[in-house]
Write an enzyme that holds these catalytic residues in place. Sequence first.
Site, PDB file in Angstrom:
ATOM      1  N   HIS A  34      37.315  31.568  66.701  1.00  0.00           N
ATOM      2  CA  HIS A  34      37.987  30.040  67.085  1.00  0.00           C
ATOM      3  C   HIS A  34      39.272  30.498  66.630  1.00  0.00           C
ATOM      4  CE1 HIS A  34      37.541  29.304  63.041  1.00  0.00           C
ATOM      5  NE2 HIS A  34      36.149  28.648  63.326  1.00  0.00           N
ATOM      6  N   HIS A  37      38.811  32.108  62.899  1.00  0.00           N
ATOM      7  CA  HIS A  37      38.732  33.617  63.133  1.00  0.00           C
ATOM      8  C   HIS A  37      39.862  34.625  63.532  1.00  0.00           C
ATOM      9  CE1 HIS A  37      34.910  31.657  63.308  1.00  0.00           C
ATOM     10  NE2 HIS A  37      33.924  32.122  62.618  1.00  0.00           N
ATOM     11  N   GLN A  61      21.433  32.857  55.277  1.00  0.00           N
ATOM     12  CA  GLN A  61      22.076  31.242  55.015  1.00  0.00           C
ATOM     13  C   GLN A  61      21.918  30.446  55.112  1.00  0.00           C
ATOM     14  OE1 GLN A  61      25.591  34.024  56.347  1.00  0.00           O
ATOM     15  NE2 GLN A  61      27.084  31.883  56.200  1.00  0.00           N
ATOM     16  N   GLY A 147      38.287  34.321  55.064  1.00  0.00           N
ATOM     17  CA  GLY A 147      38.998  33.022  55.170  1.00  0.00           C
ATOM     18  C   GLY A 147      38.829  31.716  53.725  1.00  0.00           C
ATOM     19  N   GLN A 148      40.216  30.891  53.649  1.00  0.00           N
ATOM     20  CA  GLN A 148      40.267  30.613  52.589  1.00  0.00           C
ATOM     21  C   GLN A 148      39.195  28.705  52.492  1.00  0.00           C
ATOM     22  OE1 GLN A 148      41.299  30.247  49.250  1.00  0.00           O
ATOM     23  NE2 GLN A 148      40.998  28.378  49.172  1.00  0.00           N
ATOM     24  N   GLN A 153      32.875  30.630  48.731  1.00  0.00           N
ATOM     25  CA  GLN A 153      32.150  31.898  49.479  1.00  0.00           C
ATOM     26  C   GLN A 153      33.185  32.843  49.375  1.00  0.00           C
ATOM     27  OE1 GLN A 153      30.457  32.526  53.632  1.00  0.00           O
ATOM     28  NE2 GLN A 153      32.475  33.281  54.355  1.00  0.00           N
ATOM     29  N   SER A 185      35.962  24.646  63.021  1.00  0.00           N
ATOM     30  CA  SER A 185      34.593  25.087  62.439  1.00  0.00           C
ATOM     31  C   SER A 185      34.584  25.643  63.501  1.00  0.00           C
ATOM     32  CB  SER A 185      34.482  24.106  61.261  1.00  0.00           C
ATOM     33  OG  SER A 185      33.015  24.283  60.967  1.00  0.00           O
ATOM     34  N   SER A 186      33.421  26.975  63.431  1.00  0.00           N
ATOM     35  CA  SER A 186      32.581  26.234  64.505  1.00  0.00           C
ATOM     36  C   SER A 186      31.884  25.098  65.296  1.00  0.00           C
ATOM     37  CB  SER A 186      31.523  27.810  64.418  1.00  0.00           C
ATOM     38  OG  SER A 186      32.357  28.991  63.805  1.00  0.00           O
ATOM     39  N   ARG A 187      31.144  24.722  63.703  1.00  0.00           N
ATOM     40  CA  ARG A 187      31.080  23.602  64.153  1.00  0.00           C
ATOM     41  C   ARG A 187      31.084  22.428  64.644  1.00  0.00           C
ATOM     42  NH1 ARG A 187      28.319  26.016  58.678  1.00  0.00           N
ATOM     43  NH2 ARG A 187      26.061  26.099  59.340  1.00  0.00           N
TER      44      ARG A 187
END
Length: 291
Positions: A34, A37, A61, A147-148, A153, A185-187
Amino acid sequence: MIERTRPRAVSAICETWRAQGRRIAFVPTMGALHAGHLSLVRRARRDADRVVTSIFVNPLQFGPREDFARYPRALARDRALLRAHGVDLLFRPAVGDIYPAGDATRVQVTGLDQPLCGRSRPGHFTGVATVVLKLLEIVRPHVLWLGQKDAQQAAIVERMVRDLRLGVRVRRAPIVRDRDGLALSSRNAYLSPAERAQALGLWRGLQAARAAVRRRTRSAAVLRRVVKAVWRSHPGLRPDYMEVVDPRTLEPAAAIRGRVLIAVAGYVGRTRLIDNLLVAPPAARRRRGAA
Ligand code: AMP
């Protein structure tokens, strides 16, 4: 755009580039790309001669009850987007090439993996640190873009890079949001329109916290109450945590003196979402601005 699946092939190409004096930037992803990214890719493009992106849905993960099997996959679209954004090399390893039979080595960044998402996702950050170290070893980039959005992470990877003296510069890109404020988010692909409206509670809570800090609220406990009040008007959002922490050490900050990270996580239906905001008291902002 070159596309490779074998680590050895990727290492060879990157080695040639390095020998030619090219500066390599690396953007690791799990795909289903998205605009968040792509902002990393754009920044990487600006500060390097060659951009390498990986797409790897890292099984290590994901917890046993998490969404590894159904994590969105959109390879044809991802490939077209990366090509259009000038990526030079797409690395799409197979699970067996990253974790060959007998693979037993794990990287744990102790301490930083405990708070925030570490509580509800045991082992998650060991999976992240392990795969990032493996990918860095294959690509050997000069710059790593993160990414922030995934602030914990990023803190963990930065600490690993420092502790292991990996010699890669880690850079963070700000969170890219949808027009309504929801962090990309991909989610988000899992969310129905009704769930999406509930998910917005995360961002609205953060906005309310920021407004409170601007009104000179200095107590993390008060901020927590402010955020929880917003969340109560989003009954479809099941909160996981709201924490005010030091952005580097992730240690709780009871008072908002300098810059703090307000990190939130929650579930909407089966979907787990995270978001965060860096805030500083107005005086600290003015001092920084004056410097
Ligand atoms: P993922 O594919 O979710 O593993 O994310 C790959 C990289 O993209 C990570 O460094 C993320 O922090 C970053 N990223 C994901 N979403 C966003 C976003 N909305 N804004 C900025 N960066 C993001």
